[in-house]
Design an enzyme around this catalytic site. Structure first.
Site, PDB file in Angstrom:
ATOM      1  N   ASP A   1      -3.794  11.565  -1.975  1.00 12.06           N
ATOM      2  CA  ASP A   1      -3.979  13.017  -2.035  1.00 12.06           C
ATOM      3  C   ASP A   1      -4.378  13.413  -3.457  1.00 12.06           C
ATOM      4  O   ASP A   1      -3.711  13.014  -4.417  1.00 12.06           O
ATOM      5  CB  ASP A   1      -2.686  13.731  -1.626  1.00 12.06           C
ATOM      6  CG  ASP A   1      -2.331  13.448  -0.167  1.00 12.06           C
ATOM      7  OD1 ASP A   1      -3.261  13.344   0.652  1.00 12.06           O
ATOM      8  OD2 ASP A   1      -1.138  13.314   0.153  1.00 12.06           O
TER       9      ASP A   1
ATOM     10  N   TYR B   1      -9.954   7.107   6.037  1.00 13.68           N
ATOM     11  CA  TYR B   1     -10.629   8.133   5.236  1.00 13.68           C
ATOM     12  C   TYR B   1     -11.950   7.606   4.696  1.00 13.68           C
ATOM     13  O   TYR B   1     -12.934   8.326   4.624  1.00 13.68           O
ATOM     14  CB  TYR B   1      -9.720   8.585   4.079  1.00 13.68           C
ATOM     15  CG  TYR B   1      -8.824   9.739   4.456  1.00 13.68           C
ATOM     16  CD1 TYR B   1      -7.915   9.615   5.493  1.00 13.68           C
ATOM     17  CD2 TYR B   1      -8.894  10.953   3.794  1.00 13.68           C
ATOM     18  CE1 TYR B   1      -7.087  10.665   5.853  1.00 13.68           C
ATOM     19  CE2 TYR B   1      -8.073  12.006   4.150  1.00 13.68           C
ATOM     20  CZ  TYR B   1      -7.166  11.862   5.177  1.00 13.68           C
ATOM     21  OH  TYR B   1      -6.358  12.907   5.526  1.00 13.68           O
TER      22      TYR B   1
ATOM     23  N   LYS C   1      -4.896  20.931  -8.390  1.00 14.69           N
ATOM     24  CA  LYS C   1      -4.464  21.931  -9.378  1.00 14.69           C
ATOM     25  C   LYS C   1      -3.694  21.250 -10.513  1.00 14.69           C
ATOM     26  O   LYS C   1      -2.925  20.321 -10.271  1.00 14.69           O
ATOM     27  CB  LYS C   1      -3.573  22.978  -8.704  1.00 14.69           C
ATOM     28  CG  LYS C   1      -4.327  23.838  -7.722  1.00 14.69           C
ATOM     29  CD  LYS C   1      -3.437  24.907  -7.133  1.00 14.69           C
ATOM     30  CE  LYS C   1      -4.202  25.645  -6.052  1.00 14.69           C
ATOM     31  NZ  LYS C   1      -3.312  26.242  -5.059  1.00 14.69           N
TER      32      LYS C   1
ATOM     33  N   THR D   1     -10.640   1.932   4.978  1.00  9.54           N
ATOM     34  CA  THR D   1      -9.540   2.754   5.460  1.00  9.54           C
ATOM     35  C   THR D   1     -10.125   3.815   6.400  1.00  9.54           C
ATOM     36  O   THR D   1     -11.349   3.981   6.487  1.00  9.54           O
ATOM     37  CB  THR D   1      -8.823   3.463   4.281  1.00  9.54           C
ATOM     38  OG1 THR D   1      -9.586   4.602   3.893  1.00  9.54           O
ATOM     39  CG2 THR D   1      -8.631   2.545   3.090  1.00  9.54           C
TER      40      THR D   1
ATOM     41  N   ASP E   1     -12.812   8.839  -2.655  1.00 18.88           N
ATOM     42  CA  ASP E   1     -14.118   9.515  -2.624  1.00 18.88           C
ATOM     43  C   ASP E   1     -14.100  10.691  -3.593  1.00 18.88           C
ATOM     44  O   ASP E   1     -15.103  11.355  -3.771  1.00 18.88           O
ATOM     45  CB  ASP E   1     -14.390  10.073  -1.229  1.00 18.88           C
ATOM     46  CG  ASP E   1     -13.391  11.164  -0.901  1.00 18.88           C
ATOM     47  OD1 ASP E   1     -12.179  10.879  -0.956  1.00 18.88           O
ATOM     48  OD2 ASP E   1     -13.801  12.311  -0.647  1.00 18.88           O
TER      49      ASP E   1
ATOM     50  N   GLU F   1       4.684   4.913   3.795  1.00 20.40           N
ATOM     51  CA  GLU F   1       4.138   6.212   4.201  1.00 20.40           C
ATOM     52  C   GLU F   1       5.263   7.238   4.211  1.00 20.40           C
ATOM     53  O   GLU F   1       6.329   7.007   4.759  1.00 20.40           O
ATOM     54  CB  GLU F   1       3.473   6.094   5.585  1.00 20.40           C
ATOM     55  CG  GLU F   1       3.022   7.393   6.210  1.00 20.40           C
ATOM     56  CD  GLU F   1       2.102   8.264   5.337  1.00 20.40           C
ATOM     57  OE1 GLU F   1       1.102   7.764   4.826  1.00 20.40           O
ATOM     58  OE2 GLU F   1       2.429   9.465   5.174  1.00 20.40           O
TER      59      GLU F   1
ATOM     60  N   GLU G   1       0.859  -1.203   0.000  1.00 19.07           N
ATOM     61  CA  GLU G   1       0.000   0.000   0.000  1.00 19.07           C
ATOM     62  C   GLU G   1       0.887   1.242   0.000  1.00 19.07           C
ATOM     63  O   GLU G   1       1.778   1.367   0.844  1.00 19.07           O
ATOM     64  CB  GLU G   1      -0.920   0.036   1.223  1.00 19.07           C
ATOM     65  CG  GLU G   1      -1.873   1.236   1.167  1.00 19.07           C
ATOM     66  CD  GLU G   1      -2.738   1.453   2.407  1.00 19.07           C
ATOM     67  OE1 GLU G   1      -3.737   2.184   2.302  1.00 19.07           O
ATOM     68  OE2 GLU G   1      -2.407   0.916   3.485  1.00 19.07           O
TER      69      GLU G   1
END
Ligand code: SAM
Length: 212
Positions: free
Chosen positions: A118, A194, A122, A192, A154, A69, A44
């Protein structure tokens, strides 16, 4: 995910090299030696606090898991959980996922998970998205021939971007869900942090599975 700087994070990571490394290149092609058993490798990128990778490791003792991470303070939170659980099929990397092909040998990985990455909305930030072509190129190298990528979010903008990016790259889609929690995959789905947060707010969760 942003956490306040934790002064204990770096020392905790340095004190526990059996579970976590900040120098993943050192283990390229040798990851299996860090696990108790040889098993397919599930990676992951962007674990956050580790809810998904820990539950997956508990649910699937027949697989080996690696969580990557970037942020030291966040990786240290996952490490703290691992120090309590001592799962022998879970290893952690505190480093940037942008170097993934330097961390793994060609074909060393069975599955890559990207969860709620993330969005970098932009246009000028597009290169940082984990589904940007430079990342896909690296996933292609490290994944075994029958390997695949799983991506949940999402964020509709990121999902649409990722579909286009993967399609342009020539990837083949195995599954696409526009409402994961209302699909027949929901039963087996491991959430998860989130995902829990956003679905409680009523947001739809998108998921795709694809291979090269
Ligand atoms: N996957 C978790 C979840 O679904 O709850 C966390 C999602 S959070 C929005 C994204 C996480 O990915 C953050 O903890 C961030 O530090 C990490 N991250 C972002 N870019 C990364 C990169 N290039 N390499 C490794 N981790 C990254």
């Amino acid at each position: 995910m942003r956490l306040r700087n934790k002064p204990w994070a770096r020392p905790l990571i340095e004190a526990n090299p059996q579970f976590i490394t900040t120098d993943p290149k050192k283990y390229r092609s040798e990851w299996q030696k860090r696990f108790k058993k040889i098993a397919p490798l599930f990676v992951e990128i962007g674990t956050g606090k580790g809810q998904f990778i820990i539950e997956m490791a508990q649910k699937h003792p027949e697989r080996n898991f690696i969580g990557i991470e970037l942020q030291t303070s966040v990786a240290a939170v996952v490490l703290k959980k691992q120090l309590e659980l001592k799962l022998d099929n879970l290893q952690l990397i505190c480093a940037n996922g942008s170097g993934v092909s330097e961390y793994f040998e060609d074909g060393e990985v069975a599955v890559i998970y990207l969860n709620f990455s993330d969005p970098w909305p932009k246009k000028k930030q597009a290169k940082r998205r984990l589904t940007y072509p430079t990342f896909l190129e690296q996933y292609k190298n490290v994944l075994e021939k029958k390997g695949h990528l799983e991506f949940k979010t999402d964020n509709r903008g990121l999902f649409e971007y990722s579909l286009k990016s993967m399609n342009n790259f020539g990837m083949i889609f195995d599954k696409i869900s526009l409402n994961l929690h209302q699909s027949d995959e929901a039963e087996d789905n491991v959430m998860t942090e989130y995902e829990e947060k956003f679905s409680q707010r009523g947001q739809v969760i998108y998921k795709l599975e694809a291979h090269f």
